[in-house]
Design a protein around this motif. Structure first.
Motif, PDB file in Angstrom:
ATOM      1  N   TYR A   1      -4.344 -13.757  -1.256  1.00 55.20           N
ATOM      2  CA  TYR A   1      -3.669 -12.614  -1.874  1.00 55.20           C
ATOM      3  C   TYR A   1      -4.496 -11.356  -1.678  1.00 55.20           C
ATOM      4  O   TYR A   1      -5.705 -11.409  -1.474  1.00 55.20           O
ATOM      5  CB  TYR A   1      -3.384 -12.854  -3.356  1.00 55.20           C
ATOM      6  CG  TYR A   1      -4.597 -13.187  -4.198  1.00 55.20           C
ATOM      7  CD1 TYR A   1      -5.401 -12.176  -4.730  1.00 55.20           C
ATOM      8  CD2 TYR A   1      -4.931 -14.511  -4.471  1.00 55.20           C
ATOM      9  CE1 TYR A   1      -6.506 -12.483  -5.498  1.00 55.20           C
ATOM     10  CE2 TYR A   1      -6.031 -14.825  -5.236  1.00 55.20           C
ATOM     11  CZ  TYR A   1      -6.818 -13.815  -5.757  1.00 55.20           C
ATOM     12  OH  TYR A   1      -7.912 -14.121  -6.523  1.00 55.20           O
ATOM     13  N   ALA A   2      -3.820 -10.226  -1.728  1.00 59.52           N
ATOM     14  CA  ALA A   2      -4.488  -8.932  -1.594  1.00 59.52           C
ATOM     15  C   ALA A   2      -5.133  -8.558  -2.924  1.00 59.52           C
ATOM     16  O   ALA A   2      -4.572  -8.776  -3.996  1.00 59.52           O
ATOM     17  CB  ALA A   2      -3.492  -7.864  -1.168  1.00 59.52           C
TER      18      ALA A   2
ATOM     19  N   ILE B   1      -0.253  -2.195   2.947  1.00 59.43           N
ATOM     20  CA  ILE B   1      -1.400  -1.707   2.176  1.00 59.43           C
ATOM     21  C   ILE B   1      -2.238  -0.762   3.020  1.00 59.43           C
ATOM     22  O   ILE B   1      -2.528  -1.032   4.178  1.00 59.43           O
ATOM     23  CB  ILE B   1      -2.273  -2.885   1.692  1.00 59.43           C
ATOM     24  CG1 ILE B   1      -1.450  -3.822   0.809  1.00 59.43           C
ATOM     25  CG2 ILE B   1      -3.488  -2.359   0.929  1.00 59.43           C
ATOM     26  CD1 ILE B   1      -2.173  -5.101   0.442  1.00 59.43           C
ATOM     27  N   ARG B   2      -2.602   0.358   2.407  1.00 61.04           N
ATOM     28  CA  ARG B   2      -3.499   1.310   3.061  1.00 61.04           C
ATOM     29  C   ARG B   2      -4.266   2.067   1.982  1.00 61.04           C
ATOM     30  O   ARG B   2      -3.790   2.223   0.850  1.00 61.04           O
ATOM     31  CB  ARG B   2      -2.732   2.267   3.948  1.00 61.04           C
ATOM     32  CG  ARG B   2      -1.729   3.120   3.219  1.00 61.04           C
ATOM     33  CD  ARG B   2      -1.007   4.113   4.117  1.00 61.04           C
ATOM     34  NE  ARG B   2       0.155   4.677   3.492  1.00 61.04           N
ATOM     35  CZ  ARG B   2       0.130   5.601   2.528  1.00 61.04           C
ATOM     36  NH1 ARG B   2      -1.012   6.058   2.093  1.00 61.04           N
ATOM     37  NH2 ARG B   2       1.252   6.059   2.011  1.00 61.04           N
TER      38      ARG B   2
ATOM     39  N   ARG C   1      -5.260  -7.391  -8.504  1.00 58.97           N
ATOM     40  CA  ARG C   1      -4.371  -7.931  -7.480  1.00 58.97           C
ATOM     41  C   ARG C   1      -3.460  -6.814  -7.013  1.00 58.97           C
ATOM     42  O   ARG C   1      -3.108  -5.917  -7.780  1.00 58.97           O
ATOM     43  CB  ARG C   1      -3.514  -9.067  -8.050  1.00 58.97           C
ATOM     44  CG  ARG C   1      -4.266 -10.278  -8.552  1.00 58.97           C
ATOM     45  CD  ARG C   1      -4.435 -11.377  -7.538  1.00 58.97           C
ATOM     46  NE  ARG C   1      -3.226 -11.824  -6.901  1.00 58.97           N
ATOM     47  CZ  ARG C   1      -2.561 -12.932  -7.210  1.00 58.97           C
ATOM     48  NH1 ARG C   1      -2.969 -13.703  -8.186  1.00 58.97           N
ATOM     49  NH2 ARG C   1      -1.475 -13.273  -6.536  1.00 58.97           N
TER      50      ARG C   1
ATOM     51  N   GLU D   1       5.975   2.613   0.153  1.00 55.87           N
ATOM     52  CA  GLU D   1       5.259   1.694   1.035  1.00 55.87           C
ATOM     53  C   GLU D   1       5.206   2.179   2.474  1.00 55.87           C
ATOM     54  O   GLU D   1       4.390   1.708   3.238  1.00 55.87           O
ATOM     55  CB  GLU D   1       5.899   0.296   0.989  1.00 55.87           C
ATOM     56  CG  GLU D   1       5.629  -0.426  -0.300  1.00 55.87           C
ATOM     57  CD  GLU D   1       6.059  -1.864  -0.237  1.00 55.87           C
ATOM     58  OE1 GLU D   1       6.153  -2.429   0.871  1.00 55.87           O
ATOM     59  OE2 GLU D   1       6.305  -2.456  -1.296  1.00 55.87           O
TER      60      GLU D   1
ATOM     61  N   ALA E   1       3.196  -6.009   0.160  1.00 53.01           N
ATOM     62  CA  ALA E   1       3.093  -6.705   1.448  1.00 53.01           C
ATOM     63  C   ALA E   1       1.845  -6.215   2.178  1.00 53.01           C
ATOM     64  O   ALA E   1       1.593  -5.010   2.251  1.00 53.01           O
ATOM     65  CB  ALA E   1       4.337  -6.441   2.288  1.00 53.01           C
ATOM     66  N   ARG E   2       1.048  -7.137   2.690  1.00 48.70           N
ATOM     67  CA  ARG E   2      -0.223  -6.772   3.340  1.00 48.70           C
ATOM     68  C   ARG E   2      -0.062  -5.729   4.432  1.00 48.70           C
ATOM     69  O   ARG E   2      -0.900  -4.852   4.579  1.00 48.70           O
ATOM     70  CB  ARG E   2      -0.905  -8.010   3.916  1.00 48.70           C
ATOM     71  CG  ARG E   2      -1.808  -8.656   2.911  1.00 48.70           C
ATOM     72  CD  ARG E   2      -2.652  -9.686   3.591  1.00 48.70           C
ATOM     73  NE  ARG E   2      -2.166 -10.974   3.121  1.00 48.70           N
ATOM     74  CZ  ARG E   2      -2.467 -12.120   3.661  1.00 48.70           C
ATOM     75  NH1 ARG E   2      -3.226 -12.176   4.715  1.00 48.70           N
ATOM     76  NH2 ARG E   2      -1.994 -13.221   3.168  1.00 48.70           N
ATOM     77  N   ARG E   3       1.006  -5.812   5.188  1.00 49.06           N
ATOM     78  CA  ARG E   3       1.190  -4.874   6.304  1.00 49.06           C
ATOM     79  C   ARG E   3       1.379  -3.444   5.805  1.00 49.06           C
ATOM     80  O   ARG E   3       1.243  -2.490   6.564  1.00 49.06           O
ATOM     81  CB  ARG E   3       2.356  -5.306   7.184  1.00 49.06           C
ATOM     82  CG  ARG E   3       3.712  -5.150   6.537  1.00 49.06           C
ATOM     83  CD  ARG E   3       4.850  -5.677   7.411  1.00 49.06           C
ATOM     84  NE  ARG E   3       6.130  -5.418   6.809  1.00 49.06           N
ATOM     85  CZ  ARG E   3       6.646  -6.069   5.780  1.00 49.06           C
ATOM     86  NH1 ARG E   3       5.971  -7.052   5.216  1.00 49.06           N
ATOM     87  NH2 ARG E   3       7.832  -5.751   5.301  1.00 49.06           N
TER      88      ARG E   3
ATOM     89  N   TRP F   1      -9.570  -2.263  -0.319  1.00 47.00           N
ATOM     90  CA  TRP F   1      -8.892  -3.539  -0.530  1.00 47.00           C
ATOM     91  C   TRP F   1      -9.381  -4.580   0.465  1.00 47.00           C
ATOM     92  O   TRP F   1     -10.031  -4.273   1.467  1.00 47.00           O
ATOM     93  CB  TRP F   1      -7.382  -3.378  -0.451  1.00 47.00           C
ATOM     94  CG  TRP F   1      -6.858  -3.108   0.934  1.00 47.00           C
ATOM     95  CD1 TRP F   1      -6.863  -1.913   1.597  1.00 47.00           C
ATOM     96  CD2 TRP F   1      -6.296  -4.059   1.825  1.00 47.00           C
ATOM     97  NE1 TRP F   1      -6.318  -2.066   2.841  1.00 47.00           N
ATOM     98  CE2 TRP F   1      -5.965  -3.373   3.014  1.00 47.00           C
ATOM     99  CE3 TRP F   1      -6.031  -5.424   1.737  1.00 47.00           C
ATOM    100  CZ2 TRP F   1      -5.385  -4.022   4.111  1.00 47.00           C
ATOM    101  CZ3 TRP F   1      -5.455  -6.054   2.826  1.00 47.00           C
ATOM    102  CH2 TRP F   1      -5.133  -5.352   3.988  1.00 47.00           C
ATOM    103  N   THR F   2      -9.054  -5.846   0.164  1.00 45.19           N
ATOM    104  CA  THR F   2      -9.390  -6.982   1.014  1.00 45.19           C
ATOM    105  C   THR F   2      -8.392  -8.098   0.723  1.00 45.19           C
ATOM    106  O   THR F   2      -7.499  -7.948  -0.099  1.00 45.19           O
ATOM    107  CB  THR F   2     -10.839  -7.458   0.764  1.00 45.19           C
ATOM    108  OG1 THR F   2     -11.207  -8.407   1.769  1.00 45.19           O
ATOM    109  CG2 THR F   2     -11.003  -8.086  -0.617  1.00 45.19           C
ATOM    110  N   VAL F   3      -8.552  -9.221   1.395  1.00 42.61           N
ATOM    111  CA  VAL F   3      -7.736 -10.403   1.130  1.00 42.61           C
ATOM    112  C   VAL F   3      -8.645 -11.485   0.559  1.00 42.61           C
ATOM    113  O   VAL F   3      -9.699 -11.785   1.123  1.00 42.61           O
ATOM    114  CB  VAL F   3      -7.045 -10.911   2.424  1.00 42.61           C
ATOM    115  CG1 VAL F   3      -6.341 -12.239   2.167  1.00 42.61           C
ATOM    116  CG2 VAL F   3      -6.062  -9.872   2.923  1.00 42.61           C
TER     117      VAL F   3
END
Length: 139
Positions: free
Chosen positions: A81-82, A104-105, A96, A138, A100-102, A60-62
């Motif tokens: 957005y992620a 994501i793994r 997409r 999550e 929440a970005r924090r 993943w990326t932003v």
């Protein structure tokens, strides 16, 4: 508010919608989105193939800057957005990430969903596909 899917050909028409790719009748390769010829063997016909509605984040990326057309930013303008690749077992799907970005793994279990993409000129809310996860997944 009226809604519609961004591209009906990406979905199977069910409720909730599922993504539809294609499977080669020769070598069994699966692709998304659908295409007319196999990228692996070029021999078999491509048949519609409903994809699993769950998988896991492969990478993943932003997306920090607005993509090129046909991207249409929301009324309030582009917001980062992620974006990621989701491993659905037979195929990786770029999508997409509605997480929440924090949180994501890589390896996080995710499920297909739809999210608002933009408002059409007539006020219709256009939905696109994304992958999200349940709150308990999550952590």
């Amino acid at each position: 508010m009226t809604t519609r899917l961004i591209d009906e050909s990406l979905f199977d028409g069910a409720d909730p919608p599922r993504l539809v790719g294609a499977r080669c009748t020769g070598c069994r390769t699966v692709v998304f989105p659908r295409q007319d010829s196999c990228p692996r063997c070029s021999d078999g016909a491509m048949a519609a193939h409903v994809l699993p509605d769950s998988g896991e984040i492969w990478s993943w990326t932003v997306q920090a800057f607005p993509p090129r057309e046909p991207y249409r930013p929301p009324a309030e303008g582009h917001r980062p957005y992620a974006l990621g690749y989701v491993d659905l077992g037979e195929v990786l799907v770029e999508a997409r990430l509605d997480i929440a970005r924090r949180r994501i793994r890589i390896g996080l279990p995710v499920r297909l969903t739809t999210i608002p993409a933009y408002l059409d000129e007539d006020g219709t809310q256009v939905l696109t596909y994304a992958f999200g996860c349940d709150a308990e997944d999550e952590g």
